[in-house]
Scaffold this motif. Structure first.
Motif, PDB file in Angstrom:
ATOM      1  N   PRO A 154     -64.612 -57.183 -19.300  1.00  0.00           N
ATOM      2  CA  PRO A 154     -64.289 -58.175 -19.366  1.00  0.00           C
ATOM      3  C   PRO A 154     -64.792 -59.823 -19.996  1.00  0.00           C
ATOM      4  CG  PRO A 154     -64.219 -57.656 -16.601  1.00  0.00           C
ATOM      5  CD  PRO A 154     -64.997 -56.840 -18.028  1.00  0.00           C
ATOM      6  N   TYR A 155     -66.373 -59.967 -19.337  1.00  0.00           N
ATOM      7  CA  TYR A 155     -67.011 -61.346 -19.475  1.00  0.00           C
ATOM      8  C   TYR A 155     -67.515 -60.589 -21.074  1.00  0.00           C
ATOM      9  CZ  TYR A 155     -66.368 -61.450 -14.618  1.00  0.00           C
ATOM     10  OH  TYR A 155     -65.715 -61.749 -13.420  1.00  0.00           O
TER      11      TYR A 155
ATOM     12  N   ALA B  49     -64.622 -61.450 -23.715  1.00  0.00           N
ATOM     13  CA  ALA B  49     -64.689 -63.113 -23.606  1.00  0.00           C
ATOM     14  C   ALA B  49     -65.527 -64.058 -23.789  1.00  0.00           C
ATOM     15  CB  ALA B  49     -64.678 -63.569 -21.597  1.00  0.00           C
ATOM     16  N   VAL B  50     -67.187 -63.060 -23.741  1.00  0.00           N
ATOM     17  CA  VAL B  50     -67.799 -64.764 -24.323  1.00  0.00           C
ATOM     18  C   VAL B  50     -68.369 -63.665 -25.956  1.00  0.00           C
ATOM     19  CG1 VAL B  50     -69.075 -65.176 -22.252  1.00  0.00           C
ATOM     20  CG2 VAL B  50     -69.701 -63.077 -23.433  1.00  0.00           C
TER      21      VAL B  50
END
Length: 262
Positions: free
Chosen positions: A143-144, A147-148
């Motif tokens: 997920p991270y 996101a980035v």
């Protein structure tokens, strides 16, 4: 010297153009579209995101469950509560042949596509199968990273701009980042699959031992056959990698020739 320097800039610009068109523009201008629609916050999606999403969605996979009149129109797809996907170039393709799914609709199995910033394909159908065998839904994966990803892609694009404008050995080293992008993606993707295969749950219809899903080629998960292969975005990443490497080689040659002339 000038010839080599010009070549370096041409190679860098070509890599920059590919990165911008296939990854940066769609990832940045449609960022959070899928999440906002899922959360019932479609009113927060900027007008430009609708236009960009509609443009980049052309030619990409659309689930056979999507109403035909809504295909390619983000506003209508949200109204129909159809499955939405990210629209940057898909990098890796995975399909899972399920015995109960009709071959007419899914000739090679349930398809999903992995992108830098998310997923596309029949994610809902794949999550149903994941649940059946005790595996987490796809949204739990990286997920991270997802996101980035748009911000990281922008930084790589800016690096290329600096590389075209300035001459520095430090920039030579930094340009290795786009060179290794295909390897970086494969590394994350392999770990992604490893994590899913080693975090099984008891909610499945039956219990299977932790396993490593097939990263490349055909494999098996319980009674399902899996297919895992590179797709459009991966070949674009390879082109970006090759062009970036050629740019580094050309700029180093230009620097060497300038030193010899001095």
């Amino acid at each position: 010297m000038k010839s080599s320097l010009t070549k370096a800039r041409i190679f860098t610009f070509a890599a920059f153009a590919l990165l911008m068109y296939y990854f940066v523009i769609p990832a940045v201008l449609t960022h959070d579209v899928v999440e906002l629609a899922r959360e019932g916050k479609a009113d927060q999606i900027p007008a430009i995101s609708y236009k960009v999403w509609n443009y980049y969605q052309k030619g990409q996979y659309v689930s056979p469950n999507t109403p035909k009149e809504a295909v390619g129109d983000l506003k209508k797809m949200i109204e129909e509560d159809a499955e939405l996907s990210v629209v940057s170039a898909p990098i890796w393709y995975v399909a899972l042949e399920a015995p109960n799914y009709p071959k007419e609709a899914f000739p090679e199995g349930i398809p999903v596509y992995y992108h830098f910033d998310g997923f596309s394909g029949d994610v809902h159908e794949m999550n149903t199968i994941n649940h059946f065998i005790g595996m987490d839904p796809m949204e739990r994966g990286a997920p991270y990273l997802r996101a980035v990803a748009p911000y990281a892609l922008v930084l790589v694009a800016l690096l290329m701009v600096y590389y075209m404008l300035y001459d520095s050995k430090i920039l030579d080293l930094l340009m290795l980042i786009p060179v290794v992008l295909p390897v970086v993606f494969l590394g994350f993707y392999a770990y992604w699959l490893y994590w899913f295969g080693h975090h099984m749950h008891d909610w499945g219809a039956f219990k299977i031992k932790p396993f490593m899903p097939t990263v490349f080629g055909d494999g098996k998960v319980a009674q399902f056959t899996t297919h895992s292969y590179p797709t459009t975005g991966f070949w674009i990443l390879l082109a970006i990698s090759a062009l970036s490497l050629l740019a580094i080689i050309s700029k180093r040659k230009a620097r060497r020739l300038a030193h010899q002339e001095a």
